[in-house]
Design an enzyme around this catalytic site. Structure first.
Site, short mmCIF file in Angstrom:
data_model
loop_
_atom_site.label_atom_id
_atom_site.label_comp_id
_atom_site.label_asym_id
_atom_site.label_seq_id
_atom_site.Cartn_x
_atom_site.Cartn_y
_atom_site.Cartn_z
N GLU A 22 -17.60 -6.48 -21.01
CA GLU A 22 -17.95 -6.29 -22.40
C GLU A 22 -17.54 -4.89 -23.01
OE1 GLU A 22 -19.10 -8.17 -24.64
OE2 GLU A 22 -19.94 -9.64 -23.39
N PRO A 226 -29.54 26.04 -57.02
CA PRO A 226 -30.07 27.39 -56.15
C PRO A 226 -29.59 27.49 -54.64
CG PRO A 226 -31.67 25.48 -56.25
CD PRO A 226 -30.50 25.05 -57.11
N ASP A 249 -19.39 33.04 -57.53
CA ASP A 249 -20.37 34.39 -57.45
C ASP A 249 -20.47 34.21 -55.92
OD1 ASP A 249 -19.98 34.95 -59.96
OD2 ASP A 249 -21.83 34.26 -60.62
N LYS A 271 -19.88 38.62 -57.57
CA LYS A 271 -20.98 39.08 -58.50
C LYS A 271 -22.38 38.56 -57.74
CE LYS A 271 -20.60 38.07 -62.64
NZ LYS A 271 -21.68 38.37 -63.74
N GLY A 303 -27.33 28.54 -59.69
CA GLY A 303 -28.53 28.06 -60.60
C GLY A 303 -27.80 27.39 -61.63
N ASP A 304 -28.41 27.95 -62.95
CA ASP A 304 -27.87 27.46 -64.09
C ASP A 304 -26.88 28.60 -64.82
OD1 ASP A 304 -28.43 25.23 -66.30
OD2 ASP A 304 -28.21 27.09 -67.35
N MET A 384 -33.81 38.74 -60.47
CA MET A 384 -33.47 39.89 -60.03
C MET A 384 -34.52 40.90 -60.13
SD MET A 384 -29.73 39.68 -62.05
CE MET A 384 -30.46 38.83 -63.39
N ALA A 413 -34.80 30.17 -52.20
CA ALA A 413 -35.32 28.71 -52.69
C ALA A 413 -34.31 27.72 -52.55
CB ALA A 413 -35.83 28.89 -54.13
#
Ligand code: SAH
Length: 465
Positions: A22, A226, A249, A271, A303-304, A384, A413
């Site tokens: 096999e 995040p 960033d 940044k 993030g946004d 921040m 997070a």
């Protein structure tokens, strides 16, 4: 990586296998997909092996391996399901100069065979270095579902058209041609007109592409979320998939950068919040310069992008240069952090509004309507806010906030190293400084983690004092 994946040329060359059961058949199912000359040595052979030999698919030699049997073989498989016999034949094959694999014996194998998704000539090889075969099978099953069966046919016909497509200039235009073929015009032609429709479609597409004007550059201002790559939007993923240039960033995680198109030029704008290592006007100029040269630019922000992201300056730069742009929203840190706390941002009877504040602005620690923020039940997410914590604490207490107001700081997070500090306004400092956070952190005024959630994220009991 202990094993380096390569695709080995085996057409017309020898692959030798020892074993007749096999395990041998399982390997042969893969090997027989190739155009190699396959020889099997087996004292006792499974009926299927005799059948394959009769069909001319392989040469079956009904005896055990002897010295010289693996001469000129590129690959050798020991599949006898008998460790002593495998060791013996592996040694023989090794002396004959073949690369040796012993089935189910990673340590003594010189190469391993991956799980394969076969859309010949498109072949996906999946390996886990023996660590997690279940994972490999699962990934294979996912890909089998995702890759249309017609992919192989399109690729074969496409291969024959490569020379013709070389009239297109290298780079963006040629790439656009092929992606239109594989993901749009090719599958459509196959569906409506069958295999014969594919070649004429390629001819037409080439004419269309040659006639098309120089494609203008474009800027996508993309929210990377995040940190957890699963929290990217599908739109963000698509933008990353087609980007020529990605300007990112510092807070964007490596896992997310991995998702960018492999050929994309990756530029670190470095940044973080308002402390920037590349001045904003340089970033603006960079974005515009690449877009003007015709590139699809992804400006990737944590993030946004619309939250404390200096987005407007970049948009203004695009508009001034006549470059098209769009915003792709992302999950902001406050949403990820509150999810990590098992809490809501707003709650009936508790707070009917929530504020996003920055600890810093262009002038230093940012000033806010402290009196309003000090009222019971107010909820504020402070971005921040690490260095400004003592300032914020002082201002709120001075304007009459309850010293027992719950305060929660969430570091990293949504990431594997997420950390939660549950404290009160009066204890915010020195708690924060003592915790020595190193990652990005968001501070919630007026919110405590849901009790169970708090326990789950507890790092040390002291952090929840
Ligand atoms: N546009 C971003 C915010 C940029 S300002 C967004 O919408 O999230 C940078 C600040 O965001 C950091 O100083 C930190 O306060 C917060 N931040 C970003 N990522 C975070 C994360 N994964 N966990 C906690 N805070 C985060």
């Amino acid at each position: 990586m202990d094993h380096f994946p390569v695709f080995m040329a085996v057409a017309g060359r020898r692959i030798v296998l020892s074993g007749g059961g096999e395990a041998a058949l399982a390997k042969l199912r893969l090997i027989l997909k190739t155009r190699a000359h396959v020889t099997v040595f087996a004292e006792k052979a499974h009926p299927d092996l005799h059948r394959l030999a009769a069909e001319g698919k392989l040469k079956l030699v009904s005896r055990a391996m002897e010295p010289g049997d693996a001469m000129c073989a590129v690959l050798f498989y020991a599949a006898n399901e008998d460790a002593d016999e495998d060791a013996r034949v592996a040694e023989l094959a090794h002396r004959d100069g073949a690369r040796v694999n012993i089935v189910d014996n990673l340590a003594d194998s010189q190469f391993i065979t991956p799980a394969i998704v076969d859309r010949d000539p498109v072949v996906v090889a999946i390996g886990t270095e023996g660590a997690a075969p279940v994972l490999a099978r699962r990934i294979k099953a996912d890909l089998e579902e995702r890759l249309p069966a017609s992919l192989g046919l399109l690729a074969r016909i496409g291969k024959g058209f490569r020379a013709a497509a070389d009239v297109l200039p290298m780079g963006r235009k040629r790439r656009d041609f092929w992606s239109a073929f594989y993901f749009d015009r090719g599958p459509k032609a196959l569906e409506t007109g069958g295999e014969e429709a594919i070649r004429p479609t390629l001819d037409r597409l080439l004419d269309d592409t040659l006639a098309a004007k120089h494609r203008a550059g474009h800027v996508d201002l993309v929210g990377a979320g995040p940190g957890d790559p699963d929290l990217l939007t599908l739109k963000a993923r698509k933008a990353l998939d087609t980007a020529d240039v990605v300007i990112f960033d510092r807070l964007v995680t490596p896992e997310i950068l991995e998702l960018a198109r492999r050929e994309a030029l990756m530029i670190d704008a470095g940044k973080e919040g308002f402390g920037s290592s590349m001045p904003q006007d340089e970033i603006d100029a960079l974005i515009v310069e690449h877009a003007r040269s015709g590139a699809q630019v992804v400006r990737l922000k944590s993030g946004d992008p619309t939250v404390f992201g200096r987005l407007d300056e970049e948009i203004e730069a695009c508009e001034a240069a006549g470059v098209s742009w769009r915003i792709i929203p992302g999950i902001t840190a406050a949403s990820a952090a509150v999810a990590g706390m098992g809490q809501s941002l707003t709650k009936r009877g508790r707070n009917s509004s929530v504020r996003y504040l920055t600890g810093h602005d262009t002038r230093g620690f940012a000033d806010h309507d402290w009196r309003a923020l000090a009222r019971p039940g107010e909820v504020a997410a402070i971005y921040m806010g690490k260095r400004a914590a003592r300032f914020i604490q002082g201002r709120l207490l001075m304007h009459g906030a309850d010293p027992a107001t719950p305060v929660t700081v969430i570091e990293n997070a949504s990431r594997a190293d997420q950390r939660t500090l549950a404290t009160t306004l009066s204890q915010l400092e020195p708690t924060l400084t003592e915790a020595g956070l190193t990652g990005p952190a968001l501070t919630f005024i007026g919110l405590a983690p849901r009790a169970a959630q708090a326990a789950a994220h507890d790092i040390t009991a002291q952090e929840f004092a």
